[in-house]
Design an enzyme around this catalytic site. Structure first.
Site, short mmCIF file in Angstrom:
data_model
loop_
_atom_site.label_atom_id
_atom_site.label_comp_id
_atom_site.label_asym_id
_atom_site.label_seq_id
_atom_site.Cartn_x
_atom_site.Cartn_y
_atom_site.Cartn_z
N GLY A 13 0.62 -0.93 -0.23
CA GLY A 13 -0.26 0.59 -0.38
C GLY A 13 1.06 1.27 0.32
O GLY A 13 2.03 1.47 0.78
N ARG A 74 0.69 -5.15 -5.40
CA ARG A 74 0.91 -6.53 -3.85
C ARG A 74 1.58 -6.96 -5.28
O ARG A 74 0.02 -7.59 -5.69
CB ARG A 74 -0.60 -6.31 -3.44
CG ARG A 74 -0.14 -4.93 -2.24
CD ARG A 74 -1.78 -5.70 -1.21
NE ARG A 74 -2.32 -4.53 -0.69
CZ ARG A 74 -1.73 -3.34 0.47
NH1 ARG A 74 -0.48 -4.01 0.64
NH2 ARG A 74 -2.73 -1.97 0.84
N ASP A 105 4.85 -4.91 6.04
CA ASP A 105 6.28 -6.04 6.24
C ASP A 105 5.09 -6.99 5.03
O ASP A 105 6.08 -7.96 5.08
CB ASP A 105 4.71 -6.78 8.04
CG ASP A 105 3.36 -6.64 7.33
OD1 ASP A 105 3.00 -5.85 6.37
OD2 ASP A 105 2.96 -6.93 8.36
N THR A 128 4.60 2.59 5.62
CA THR A 128 2.76 2.12 5.90
C THR A 128 2.17 3.09 6.93
O THR A 128 2.60 2.88 7.87
CB THR A 128 2.76 0.73 6.50
OG1 THR A 128 1.31 0.26 6.21
CG2 THR A 128 3.43 0.05 7.19
N ASP A 130 0.37 2.21 8.09
CA ASP A 130 -0.16 1.56 9.40
C ASP A 130 0.51 1.57 10.48
O ASP A 130 0.45 0.95 12.28
CB ASP A 130 -0.84 0.19 9.31
CG ASP A 130 -1.82 -0.11 8.13
OD1 ASP A 130 -2.32 0.38 8.02
OD2 ASP A 130 -1.90 -1.33 7.51
N ASP A 132 2.23 -0.74 11.74
CA ASP A 132 2.59 -1.78 12.57
C ASP A 132 3.42 -2.62 12.54
O ASP A 132 3.37 -4.06 12.04
CB ASP A 132 1.18 -2.73 12.37
CG ASP A 132 1.29 -3.17 10.28
OD1 ASP A 132 1.71 -2.20 9.63
OD2 ASP A 132 0.63 -4.11 9.96
N ARG A 174 -5.16 -2.57 8.95
CA ARG A 174 -5.99 -3.66 8.93
C ARG A 174 -4.77 -4.18 10.04
O ARG A 174 -3.55 -4.66 10.29
CB ARG A 174 -5.11 -3.94 7.79
CG ARG A 174 -5.23 -5.54 7.23
CD ARG A 174 -4.96 -5.83 5.97
NE ARG A 174 -3.73 -5.28 5.20
CZ ARG A 174 -3.79 -5.41 3.95
NH1 ARG A 174 -3.88 -5.80 2.82
NH2 ARG A 174 -2.02 -4.54 3.79
O1 F6P Z 1 -1.46 -1.63 4.31
C1 F6P Z 1 -2.42 -0.61 4.30
C2 F6P Z 1 -3.87 0.18 4.15
O2 F6P Z 1 -3.75 0.97 3.83
C3 F6P Z 1 -4.03 -0.80 5.06
O3 F6P Z 1 -5.03 -0.16 6.30
C4 F6P Z 1 -5.35 -1.33 4.15
O4 F6P Z 1 -6.18 -2.37 5.16
C5 F6P Z 1 -4.99 -1.99 3.42
O5 F6P Z 1 -3.83 -1.62 2.89
C6 F6P Z 1 -6.32 -1.01 2.12
O6 F6P Z 1 -5.32 -1.63 0.90
P1 F6P Z 1 -5.43 -1.58 -0.42
O7 F6P Z 1 -4.55 -0.78 -0.84
O8 F6P Z 1 -5.36 -3.11 -0.92
O9 F6P Z 1 -7.05 -1.09 -0.62
#
Ligand code: F6P
Length: 324
Positions: A13, A74, A105, A128, A130, A132, A174
């Site tokens: 992300g 991803r 991660d 990120t 997050d 985390d 997440r």
């Molecule tokens: O990893 C960062 C994040 O923004 C999370 O908080 C969220 O769940 C996820 O990515 C959403 O990802 P996508 O890009 O698949 O919508």
């Protein structure tokens, strides 16, 4: 090292500050006499050899921009051994001796697996929203996302207070409650429902009713996405069933991922990008760079996801005490 070619990519992300990190990597690498190549769209671009030469002037005017100029992805194929084998062949064919991965991660897991079959140096830079990731107090992008969410919550407070309403605000993260807990604290929310702790809907209802009984007519509850009680709409339904309180729900979503990085994120990204290059010069491999208690440090990639960075327990305890 035999070769002086270094590759960089952004993965997972996107996070505000990725461009600042990239700029720092490219310019520090030039200072250290590396040739730099960027792969577009993360590991996908590596597998497809979608590469671009990165010169110091090529990263001009990106420090202040959100998103990532290299684009990101991803990459499902990279999760498979055959995908990583292909990546190894691409890196060897191009004479690349070090790879810097700016991401979260999931990207570091992939990077670690690549390190089992490729002899070059691999360095992770944590980015990120997050936050985390073990091995750094903050990840690149977290501060910007937090401030974006806070601005939204300040606005919600205006309307919540005008109508004496209960609002539920769902924030990103997440399986992690860093944005939720910090924005709840900074925004004066009643409670934060986070995946890491067991605060139940019943506790929440109790706080809400106690506050109402003491004359507080508006409240804000923050919910981290992925909470076991369900999404914000589901939690709102459960609260109404138990207390009779009607509410409004706002899901902040990807707004939190965009926008100009804050000064704090730009500075962190600048330090970590340059430090990643210095780690390569010092012969480090299979590590992530981070900042812990003001010190630049490296942490083995496996620890970044296998160890769990805790939320601040003091903040969690304070929320219901202070929301009066
Ligand atoms: O990893 C960062 C994040 O923004 C999370 O908080 C969220 O769940 C996820 O990515 C959403 O990802 P996508 O890009 O698949 O919508």
């Amino acid at each position: 090292m035999d070769s002086t070619a270094l590759a960089v990519l952004t993965s997972g992300g996107d996070a505000p500050g990725m461009n600042a990190a990239l700029r720092s990597v490219v310019r520090m690498a030039a200072y250290r006499s590396f040739d730099v190549v960027g792969f577009r769209r993360g590991f996908t671009g590596l597998l497809q050899e979608d590469a671009v030469a990165l010169l110091p002037r090529g990263v001009a005017n990106v420090l202040q921009r959100g998103g990532t100029i290299l684009k990101t992805d991803r990459c499902a194929e990279f999760l498979e051994p055959a995908g990583r084998e292909r990546a190894r062949r691409v890196l060897e064919a191009r004479g690349i001796s070090a790879l810097i991965i700016i991401g979260g991660d999931g990207s570091f897991r992939g990077a670690h697996a690549l390190g089992q079959i490729w002899p070059g140096r691999i360095i992770g830079v944590p980015a990120t929203i997050d936050n985390d990731i073990w091995g750094t107090d903050e990840t690149i992008g977290f501060d910007t996302a937090l401030n974006t969410a806070l601005e939204a919550i300040d606005r919600i407070r205006d309307t919540a207070s005008s109508h004496d309403r209960l609002f539920l605000v769902e924030v990103m993260g997440r399986s992690s409650g860093f944005i939720a807990l910090d924005v709840a604290t900074a925004g004066g929310a009643e409670e934060a429902l986070v995946p890491e702790s067991i605060s139940s809907i019943d506790d929440c209802c109790q706080h809400l009713m106690t506050a109402r009984a003491s004359g507080k007519a508006m409240s804000i509850l923050i919910i981290a996405e992925g909470h076991e009680e369900g999404d914000a709409f589901e939690v709102a339904r459960k609260i109404e069933q138990r207390t009779g309180l009607e509410s409004r729900v706002t899901v902040l979503g990807h707004i939190q991922r965009g926008g100009r990085p804050t000064a704090r994120d730009r500075i962190l990204a600048t330090k970590l990008g340059a430090f990643a290059v210095e780690a390569i010069v010092e012969g480090k491999n299979g590590v992530m760079v981070g900042e812990v208690k003001g010190e630049l440090v490296t942490t083995p990639l496996e620890s970044t996801w296998s160890k769990k960075k805790p939320l601040d327990p003091f903040l969690k305890k304070l929320l219901p005490i202070l929301a009066k």
